[in-house]
Design a protein around this motif. Structure first.
Motif: not given
Ligand code: HEC
Ligand code: HEC
Length: 368
Positions: A26-28, A39-48, A52-55
């Motif tokens: 789960t992303k939380k 196959k790889p995720f399109e979005k970096l955030s999906d790897y978790n 918190g704030v990703m950047n």
């Protein structure tokens, strides 16, 4: 509902909860989501990878930050590097090659520019890319996630790009560059294992043997990984482990050690007996002890514009007559070295190699 049915449900709840904790799907959650068979995720955030704030690039559980004694120069970009280790897996201590990470592991390298390099870490910055090396059962896969201008997300891209960047440099001057985002083939050009497969470069014991500040506490990186149970059979003390010189540290290291460390990391991944530049016979990896292969009085294999009409890669005592400095001082394709990954001259690196050659016992190479 029958009794058997009710029992079944009562059992199911804790089982489902345990599955949720272990698989962290789960992303939380604070866990990484990486299935190397998919196959790889399109979005970096999906790897978790980040909490918190990703950047802010704060690592989640099992994502271990590291730095290198001597890094690769890429147009003054700053880097934040991490190793993600899957649960229950370990790495064997080995000083002879890059650490052998298990299948399921992932290396994460973020490239960014602080607006002002004189500010402390954590001050406003622009993240350009997050590069991943994912260890799949069939080998390493290179992926590149390019950050959006809002700095909220990074998307998978294979094609490469060039973006304008600007920053205030350590000396207070305004700088700018055409920032180079490599395409998927170019990853292989440096992370070369052989013509078909790729390998990590940086995580060698000697380059990792240094301190890092984890949550405000400074600790040797290898000790930290050993204490986590991730690194097995490391010597008890970091002083018992080989250490690569920090190329920029003139207080603790000789010019020779600094120059060799610089060449190892910036050139050695191509210039070694098995690398993509092996046909040149110029071996700049740290293990090479043969002076001619290091460039001393070595004529280049290809004449032409890459030589600047100079005769040898290194003429001891004469940086101004050596091909090595000529190619490091160039930004022209076909001349510049490294041939990939930079558009600017690394002046401080060039100064070091110039001084290294200047301080060698002068020698007139014989033409033969
Ligand atoms: C110009 C050569 C070059 C190119 C092109 C390049 N890399 Fe690297 N990369 C390096 C070197 C050298 C290191 C180790 C030194 C460092 O991290 O500063 C490294 C480090 C990394 C790391 C950290 C783990 C490691 O191997 O040290 C990752 C992840 C990575 N690269 C991914 C990529 C991906 C993905 C691409 C293509 C989009 C790419 N790299 C293109 C040279 C290159
Ligand atoms: C991405 C791979 C790559 C990297 C990194 C790289 N080189 Fe090269 N280099 C090559 C290739 C391929 C050749 C042979 C073709 C040519 O001369 O352009 C070469 C040739 C050379 C030559 C001529 C050697 C001879 O005897 O023929 C010199 C000198 C040189 N490189 C210096 C450097 C230095 C110094 C660095 C690091 C600061 C570096 N290179 C990094 C790929 C690379």
């Amino acid at each position: 509902m029958s009794l058997a049915f009710r029992r079944f449900f009562i059992l199911l709840i804790p089982v489902a909860f345990v599955c949720y904790l272990v698989s962290c799907n789960t992303k939380k959650s604070t866990c990484v989501v990486l299935d190397v068979a998919q196959k790889p995720f399109e979005k970096l955030s999906d790897y978790n990878f980040f909490a918190g704030v990703m950047n802010e690039l704060k690592p989640n559980a099992r994502v271990i930050a590291y730095d290198l004694n001597t890094p690769l120069f890429t147009d003054y970009a700053q880097k934040a590097r991490f190793i993600y280790m899957p649960d229950g897996k370990t790495i064997e201590y080995d000083t002879t090659k890059v650490l052998q990470l298990p299948v399921g592991a992932c290396l994460i390298k973020n490239f960014y520019y602080q607006n002002d390099f004189r500010e402390k870490a954590g001050s406003p910055k622009r993240i350009m890319e997050t590069r991943l090396l994912v260890h799949r059962a069939e080998g390493w896969d290179a992926l590149d996630y390019v950050w959006n201008d809002e700095q909220t997300e990074a998307m998978l891209e294979d094609a490469g790009d060039i973006k304008k960047v600007s920053w205030t440099h350590y000396d207070g001057t305004k700088r700018e560059a055409d920032y180079f985002i490599p395409n998927k083939n170019q990853c292989k050009g440096c992370h070369w294992n052989n013509s078909t497969s790729i390998t990590p470069i940086g995580p060698k014991v000697r380059n990792l043997n240094r301190d890092f500040v984890y949550d405000g506490v400074s600790e040797n990186q290898l000790t930290h990984m050993a204490k986590m149970g991730v690194l097995k059979n490391a010597p008890a003390l970091p002083t018992q482990t080989p250490k690569l010189a920090t190329w920029s540290d003139s207080v603790n290291y000789s010019v020779n050690d600094r120059a060799r460390a610089y060449l190892e990391v910036n050139c050695g991944h191509c210039h070694n007996p098995k690398g993509p530049a092996y046909t040149s016979g110029l071996h700049l990896n740290l293990e090479n002890a043969n002076l001619q292969n290091l460039g001393f009085c070595k004529a280049p294999v290809a004449a032409g514009k890459g030589t600047g009409n100079r005769l040898y890669d290194i003429i001891p005592g004469h940086p101004d007559k050596s091909i090595m400095t000529y190619r490091m001082a160039s930004v022209e394709p076909g001349i510049k070295m490294p041939e990939l990954g930079r558009g600017l001259v690394h002046q401080e690196g060039l100064d070091l190699i110039t001084r290294w050659i200047a301080e060698m016992k002068p020698e007139d190479c014989k033409v033969n």
